[in-house]
Design an enzyme around this catalytic site. Structure first.
Site, PDB file in Angstrom:
ATOM      1  N   CYS A   1      -2.342  -0.544   7.330  1.00 53.44           N
ATOM      2  CA  CYS A   1      -1.602   0.726   7.261  1.00 53.44           C
ATOM      3  C   CYS A   1      -1.803   1.536   8.540  1.00 53.44           C
ATOM      4  CB  CYS A   1      -2.017   1.517   6.027  1.00 53.44           C
ATOM      5  SG  CYS A   1      -1.474   0.704   4.514  1.00 53.44           S
TER       6      CYS A   1
ATOM      7  N   GLU B   1       0.816   3.848   1.826  1.00 52.05           N
ATOM      8  CA  GLU B   1       1.272   4.293   3.149  1.00 52.05           C
ATOM      9  C   GLU B   1       2.501   3.488   3.584  1.00 52.05           C
ATOM     10  OE1 GLU B   1      -1.708   3.342   2.117  1.00 52.05           O
ATOM     11  OE2 GLU B   1      -3.329   4.182   3.325  1.00 52.05           O
TER      12      GLU B   1
ATOM     13  N   HIS C   1       0.819  -1.207   0.000  1.00 51.79           N
ATOM     14  CA  HIS C   1       0.000   0.000   0.000  1.00 51.79           C
ATOM     15  C   HIS C   1       0.860   1.268   0.000  1.00 51.79           C
ATOM     16  CE1 HIS C   1      -3.981  -2.000   1.452  1.00 51.79           C
ATOM     17  NE2 HIS C   1      -3.424  -2.606   0.411  1.00 51.79           N
TER      18      HIS C   1
ATOM     19  N   CYS D   1      -6.068   1.598   5.310  1.00 52.52           N
ATOM     20  CA  CYS D   1      -6.699   0.342   5.740  1.00 52.52           C
ATOM     21  C   CYS D   1      -6.186  -0.016   7.141  1.00 52.52           C
ATOM     22  CB  CYS D   1      -6.386  -0.771   4.739  1.00 52.52           C
ATOM     23  SG  CYS D   1      -4.670  -1.325   4.859  1.00 52.52           S
TER      24      CYS D   1
HETATM   25  N1  LIG Z   1      -5.245   3.010   2.013  1.00 48.86           N
HETATM   26  C1  LIG Z   1      -5.002   2.234   0.950  1.00 48.86           C
HETATM   27  C2  LIG Z   1      -5.989   1.387   0.475  1.00 48.86           C
HETATM   28  C3  LIG Z   1      -5.720   0.643  -0.643  1.00 48.86           C
HETATM   29  N2  LIG Z   1      -4.533   0.740  -1.253  1.00 48.86           N
HETATM   30  C4  LIG Z   1      -4.305   0.038  -2.503  1.00 48.86           C
HETATM   31  C5  LIG Z   1      -4.349  -1.416  -2.566  1.00 48.86           C
HETATM   32  C6  LIG Z   1      -4.849  -1.687  -3.970  1.00 48.86           C
HETATM   33  O1  LIG Z   1      -3.786  -1.568  -4.917  1.00 48.86           O
HETATM   34  C7  LIG Z   1      -5.816  -0.561  -4.209  1.00 48.86           C
HETATM   35  C8  LIG Z   1      -7.252  -0.899  -3.850  1.00 48.86           C
HETATM   36  O2  LIG Z   1      -7.786  -1.670  -4.899  1.00 48.86           O
HETATM   37  P1  LIG Z   1      -9.336  -1.785  -5.189  1.00 48.86           P
HETATM   38  O3  LIG Z   1      -9.910  -2.764  -4.218  1.00 48.86           O
HETATM   39  O4  LIG Z   1      -9.960  -0.420  -5.029  1.00 48.86           O
HETATM   40  O5  LIG Z   1      -9.411  -2.267  -6.605  1.00 48.86           O
HETATM   41  O6  LIG Z   1      -5.374   0.465  -3.361  1.00 48.86           O
HETATM   42  C9  LIG Z   1      -3.562   1.589  -0.761  1.00 48.86           C
HETATM   43  O7  LIG Z   1      -2.470   1.715  -1.342  1.00 48.86           O
HETATM   44  N3  LIG Z   1      -3.815   2.294   0.344  1.00 48.86           N
HETATM   45 ZN   LIG Z   2      -3.292  -0.166   3.629  1.00 49.31          ZN
END
Ligand SMILES: Nc1ccn([C@H]2C[C@H](O)[C@@H](COP(=O)(O)O)O2)c(=O)n1
Ligand SMILES: [Zn+2]
Length: 179
Positions: A122, A95, A93, A119
């Site tokens: 993170c 973060e 992610h 999430c």
């Molecule tokens: N705070 C976050 C939440 C999610 N991510 C990333 C992980 C995945 O690459 C994407 C989410 O994918 P989706 O389920 O919307 O197709 O975002 C993050 O980096 N930081």
């Molecule tokens: Zn995360």
């Protein structure tokens, strides 16, 4: 020095101590850096960017969601199908990458600007790393247990999180054409 015969130079500040009109506000700049960083993401569905700022308002790190080293071209960005073949078990992610990429000894007392609410995993990194504030842009997964548990942990750790609203114009145009 005798200034009587010196040519008057135009003074763009007009003697004013006020900020230049259109001058970018600090928090707008930091979120813009997070948004710009998100453009580096290869995730076709959700591109996330993070920008960590220290107590002196200096950027100490940026990060975007990306596959771990070695897996960039080998792991799939699929969202559905056999869980082992989706991105979710592998993607690092934004973060996490921002915290790992820091150019300072630690991120204690820093603020993280992130384009999507962190999430639960993170949130753990944010809390244990000593980050003191979260500023987020989108909360599109607010009903997901990952986000709900993230907020629960941030609340317990007394780390405030606030949604970002631009102080200046909501659109910043960046032209990188040399001509
Ligand atoms: N705070 C976050 C939440 C999610 N991510 C990333 C992980 C995945 O690459 C994407 C989410 O994918 P989706 O389920 O919307 O197709 O975002 C993050 O980096 N930081
Ligand atoms: Zn995360």
């Amino acid at each position: 020095m005798d200034k009587r015969n010196q040519k008057q130079q135009p003074d763009p500040s007009n003697g004013s101590k006020r900020k230049r009109e259109g001058c970018l506000d600090c928090s707008d700049y930091f979120m813009a850096v997070a948004v710009l960083t998100s453009k580096m993401s290869e995730d076709p569905n959700t591109q996330v960017g993070a920008c960590i700022v220290n107590q002196d308002n200096k950027v100490v790190s940026t990060g975007h969601n990306q596959m771990p080293k070695g897996g960039e071209d080998k792991l799939s960005w699929a969202r559905t199908g056999d869980k082992l073949d989706t991105k979710y078990l592998y993607v690092c992610h934004a973060e996490l990458n921002a915290i790992m990429n820091k150019n300072s000894a630690d991120v204690k007392g820093c603020t993280i600007y992130v384009t999507l609410f962190p999430c639960n995993e993170c949130a753990k990194l944010i809390i244990q790393g000593g980050i003191k504030k979260v500023v987020y842009l989108s909360d599109k997964y607010k009903d997901d247990v990952l986000t709900i548990s993230s907020k629960k942990m941030l609340d317990l750790a007394e780390i405030p999180y606030e949604q970002f609203y631009p102080k200046g114009a909501p659109e910043i145009v960046i032209n990188i054409n040399p001509n």
